[in-house]
Scaffold this active site. Structure first.
Site, mmCIF file in Angstrom:
data_model
loop_
_atom_site.group_PDB
_atom_site.id
_atom_site.type_symbol
_atom_site.label_atom_id
_atom_site.label_comp_id
_atom_site.label_asym_id
_atom_site.label_seq_id
_atom_site.Cartn_x
_atom_site.Cartn_y
_atom_site.Cartn_z
ATOM 1 C CG LEU A 156 -1.832 -1.187 1.410
ATOM 2 C CD1 LEU A 156 -2.651 -1.016 2.677
ATOM 3 C CD2 LEU A 156 -2.749 -1.355 0.205
ATOM 4 C CD GLU A 158 1.471 6.038 5.848
ATOM 5 O OE1 GLU A 158 1.226 7.203 6.182
ATOM 6 O OE2 GLU A 158 2.264 5.305 6.469
ATOM 7 C CE LYS A 225 6.365 -3.399 2.152
ATOM 8 N NZ LYS A 225 5.426 -3.374 3.243
ATOM 9 C CB ALA A 273 15.786 15.330 -7.427
ATOM 10 C CB CYS A 281 7.382 1.553 4.402
ATOM 11 S SG CYS A 281 5.705 1.058 4.816
ATOM 12 C CE LYS A 284 8.296 -0.867 9.932
ATOM 13 N NZ LYS A 284 8.237 -2.273 9.430
ATOM 14 C CE LYS A 341 2.670 9.148 -0.008
ATOM 15 N NZ LYS A 341 2.460 7.791 -0.576
#
Length: 453
Positions: A156, A158, A225, A273, A281, A284, A341
């Site tokens: 997914l 976000e 993943k 850029a 994600c 981590k 974001k």
């Protein structure tokens, strides 16, 4: 099918809502009573486009509880979507996963068969570990139930989580049992065959191709993943590295990536850029992959460089400010955008937060604005540390420089002549390359982008 989803964060809640929309009977579990209370009132604890609309629409198929034992007994499929935060060494902490599967196993009923689906991003080998934990719990509780463990990583994004739930690029299933694969194929059949009518506010994209079902072993599924996120992070860091060279030689990174992205072997996505990647994600997962490699005494020099380049982008912004303002102590710096974001209120590992912390160490005065993420930022930084502004034009008052740290659409449409008038020094650092450089300079502002001329 009867589906239980454990965890109601971004992944869990989106999964629960989308499966309920497809007609499955879904129960969402979370230990946070406040979250459950909100969800029972059809209010979302996360900001995600369209989620509250669907919560109301699927209420006949969806229920929420904090009682795990009550929820799992008659389930066909139990999806684990709890957090796996980073340990100090970068490895993923699976304590929440293990706690969840122990509780789940205690709720099994004699004679029933269950499929446990790992949707959380977990270290390689977690599926085997989960198998062991459940077996041990069933022996301890003397429960005679059959179960299978499968991997189904999430991809997914976000801000568009529902969109990617209904129209994924692919669906990956990691299992070596045909009956499990067929059961999960049936669970996702409406998506695989696109036989459902999508919500009015998420229309099916024109020309959308049916997503492939990728069937593999659990270990490969877990690695997919991590490898996918590491590669996307690499694309971003690579283009940021090239942007730095563009500034040296006088090339424009926007034009360079336009030419690069036209090559289908490269593709345009993730070639923007800017300030670098953040969120829940990429940071981590890149750390977890490096920690995994360390366990096997294996080096990942490319990934190490990817992370170093990403961190370097923060200091690049500080250097830009110092170039224009020389001394930052006592200067007033405005930050447009706090979320990592646009279209989310998530500030986890947000580059804006790192910039703010760096500026605070230099005794700068910080003013911030974000359309929706300021509530979350207040939980991290007090009003004594930064000034929260509800209006971007108010933020601009007496600023020595403004940094665009999140490319919210609203910032593209501000009246920058008004912004300039309000500022003490008309310096704009467009750390997301989201504005027209020529238009801003025509207004008489000092414009700095990333790799722009």
């Amino acid at each position: 099918m009867k589906v239980t989803v454990v965890g109601t964060g971004y992944v869990g809640l989106t999964t629960a809502v989308s499966l309920a929309y497809l007609g499955h009977n879904v129960i969402g579990i979370d230990k946070d009573e406040q979250k459950i209370a909100m969800l029972l009132e059809e209010k979302s604890p996360i900001h995600e486009t369209g989620i509250e609309v669907l919560l109301k629409e699927v209420r006949h198929n969806l229920y929420f509880t904090s009682n795990t034992l009550e929820a799992v007994g008659l389930s066909d499929i139990i999806i684990i979507a709890v957090g796996t935060p980073s340990r100090p060494d970068g490895s993923a902490d699976t304590q929440f996963v293990e706690n969840a599967v122990r509780e789940i196993a205690e709720g099994f009923l004699d004679g029933h068969t269950y499929i446990i689906v790992m949707k959380s991003t977990v270290p390689i080998g977690t599926n085997r570990r989960v198998q062991y934990v459940i077996e041990a719990t069933l022996r301890e509780k003397d429960i005679k139930a059959e179960f299978f463990v499968a991997s189904n990583p999430e991809f997914l994004r976000e801000g568009m989580a529902l969109w990617y739930s209904f129209f994924p690029d692919r669906i990956v299933i990691g299992s070596e049992h045909n009956e499990v694969i067929e059961k999960l194929r049936l669970l996702f059949k409406p998506i695989l065959e696109q036989t459902f009518s999508p919500p009015a506010f998420i229309p099916r994209p024109q020309g959308y191709q049916l997503p492939p079902l990728i069937i593999t072993d659990p270990t490969s599924s877990e690695m997919i993943k991590y490898a996918a996120n590491a590669f996307l992070a690499t694309k971003i860091s690579f283009v940021n590295e090239i942007a730095g060279l563009c500034e040296k030689v006088g090339a424009d990174i926007v034009e360079v990536t336009r030419g690069m992205g036209a090559d289908p072997r490269i593709g345009a996505p993730f070639l923007q850029a800017g300030l670098g990647w953040g969120g829940s994600c990429f940071p981590k997962d890149t750390k977890a992959l490096q920690a995994l490699a360390n366990e096997y005494d294996y080096s990942l020099p490319i990934l190490k460089a990817v992370c170093e380049i990403n961190q370097r982008q923060i200091y690049l912004i500080i250097e830009m400010l110092q170039k224009h303002l020389k001394v930052l102590r006592g200067r007033t710096i405005g930050i447009f955008g706090l979320a990592f974001k646009p279209n989310t209120d998530d500030i986890r590992d947000a580059p804006a937060l790192e910039i703010i912390k760096e500026l605070l160490t230099r005794d700068a005065t910080i003013k911030v604005h974000d359309p929706i993420a300021m509530v979350n930022m207040r939980n991290v930084l007090s009003s004594n540390q930064v000034e929260y502004c509800e209006d971007p034009y108010v933020l601009a008052n007496q600023c020595d420089a403004i940094i665009i740290a999140t490319e919210w659409e609203a910032y593209r449409h501000l009246d920058y002549s008004r912004v300039k008038t309000n500022m003490r020094n008309p310096i704009l650092i467009d750390a997301r390359n989201c504005l027209d450089v020529h238009e801003i300079r025509r207004l008489g502002m000092i414009y700095n982008g990333i790799g722009r001329v």
